[in-house]
Design a protein around this motif. Sequence first.
Motif, short mmCIF file in Angstrom:
data_model
loop_
_atom_site.label_atom_id
_atom_site.label_comp_id
_atom_site.label_asym_id
_atom_site.label_seq_id
_atom_site.Cartn_x
_atom_site.Cartn_y
_atom_site.Cartn_z
N UNK A 270 0.84 -1.18 0.00
CA UNK A 270 0.00 0.00 0.00
C UNK A 270 0.89 1.26 0.00
N UNK A 271 0.58 2.24 0.85
CA UNK A 271 1.36 3.48 0.87
C UNK A 271 2.40 3.50 1.95
N UNK A 272 3.14 2.42 2.11
CA UNK A 272 4.08 2.32 3.23
C UNK A 272 5.22 3.33 3.13
N UNK A 273 5.48 3.85 1.93
CA UNK A 273 6.51 4.88 1.81
C UNK A 273 6.18 6.09 2.67
N UNK A 274 4.89 6.44 2.75
CA UNK A 274 4.47 7.55 3.60
C UNK A 274 4.70 7.23 5.08
N UNK A 275 4.49 5.98 5.44
CA UNK A 275 4.72 5.58 6.83
C UNK A 275 6.20 5.62 7.17
N UNK A 276 7.04 5.20 6.23
CA UNK A 276 8.48 5.27 6.44
C UNK A 276 8.91 6.71 6.72
#
Length: 413
Positions: free
Chosen positions: A126-132
């Motif tokens: 999903x949008x895990x880059x934003x979470x990183x």
Amino acid sequence: MFLELETQAQASALAVSPPMSPIAIRAYALVNALGLGRTATLAALRSGRSGLRPCDFPGTDLATWIGRVEGVEALPLPARWARYECRNHRLARMALECDGFADRVAAACEHYGAGRVGVIVGTSTSGILETEAAYRDRDAQGRLPRGFRYRQVQNTFALADFVRDYLGLAGPAVAISTACSSSAKVFASAARWLAADWCDAVVVGGADSLCLTTLYGFAALELVSDEPCRPADVLRKGISIGEGAGFALLERAGGGSGLALLGYGESADAYHMSSPHPEGAGAAVAMAECLGRAGLGPGAVDYTVLHGTATRGNDSAEDRALHTVLGPGAPCSSIKGWTGHTLGAAGILNALVACLCLEEGFAPHSLQTRRVDPDFSAHILLEPRYRPMNAVLCNAFGFGGNNASLLLGRLGP
């Protein structure tokens, strides 16, 4: 062992009765490292141009190659959908706006009503880059930034929510996350929804985007290659990670001509958390069930789009499964040397490349593959093949033994 697998596969095929009714594919669109849309993808496949390049993803220092989609950074979401802003949803929007796909969905919505058009998508990260980024920006007390929106970007359902919202739909929506089989399994779920009369049309697809979690995670597993990946090659070293998105609009066939989902097969062998059954047991069951559901024999398959990750274990297991179900010499190739392994988007991209193959009478070769592993039984294409096709099998196999196979073909005579 082959006899045992063959018996399992035959039993799985016989258990599917009667064959399913074909599901029409009314429209489709895709983006990947080869370009935006069907024309760009087909042109690259025909010209032999790979989308892989040395890893230049921000924040990484890895000796590997990636399949990065050009232009993602320059295309933020419109203000109306700003709460969904992340790389994964940018990729999804790019695909939705390709090849007139959003307009075709709008027409279906007008015809059936917004509440009768469903959404089923697959993604792995999903949008895990934003979470990183959010975790890097925690304050002194360890609190995440106030603007971080887990529900709209990181939750795996976020992709389904965004697609439904962006297309103005009001039907049921689901996200499937079964690693690399995620966006192949969406076709199976859509067929069941249509059969149960939950919907009159279903938007299926998936998206997965580059991020540090997958790049460094697969590097830690020693599964990434330091050169462009070489599926089925005797000297294959591992995967090249890519990104992409794709969508298809499915409806009940109701006669006519065009492309169709003829069959699907699913299995979960749960052999190992990250390795397939060495003899391809679950993969063989999924392929056999797919053919059984289509009511077709192995001889009907003109070509197979392999899962073909270029890891030693996965490629060998898939070849053994192919031998069990289709026999020796089955023509096939992998697109991973072109696009990279797009993980949760791999299933939809394989399926949509299969659609291109059917429409164009063209099967791409396994790019980067120089010398096929001599232990392999299948006929790995080292040159493109031009000939009409009626049925194309495509595979997607994920961690934990989550396996899915699809048979795509034609409606009508």
